[in-house]
Design a protein around this motif. Structure first.
Motif: not given
Length: 89
Positions: A32-48, A77-81
């Motif tokens: 299951a996705p963990g912290f690092l994939l959560g970070l990536v998914h948060g960063f690309i959430s707008f494009f998703s 990730g969302c906060s960074l983006f």
């Protein structure tokens, strides 16, 4: 009085609509996705979100995930983006 009636109507309708919401059933997955994939998914959430809006088979938030660590990575990730609390107008 008119504002209160309007608020109660909107609130009641939102409760009725949200009662129909469903989540897919979780499956037993050891990867299951963990912290690092959560970070990536948060960063690309707008494009998703854009991909999901135009009809692509894309999810903004991974389900099932590893729980709290995925959530923390997603929020970070969302906060960074989006700029977090340090964004300026």
């Amino acid at each position: 009085m008119k504002r209160i009636c309007r608020f109660l109507l909107i609130f009641g309708m939102s409760l009725v609509v949200s009662a129909c919401a469903q989540q897919p059933l979780p499956y037993a997955d050891n990867d299951a996705p963990g912290f690092l994939l959560g970070l990536v998914h948060g960063f690309i959430s707008f494009f998703s979100l854009i991909g999901h809006a135009v009809g692509m088979d894309v999810r903004v938030y991974a389900f099932p995930n590893s729980g709290g660590w995925y959530d923390a990575g997603f929020v970070l990730g969302c906060s960074l983006f989006y700029g977090g609390g340090a964004s300026q107008y």
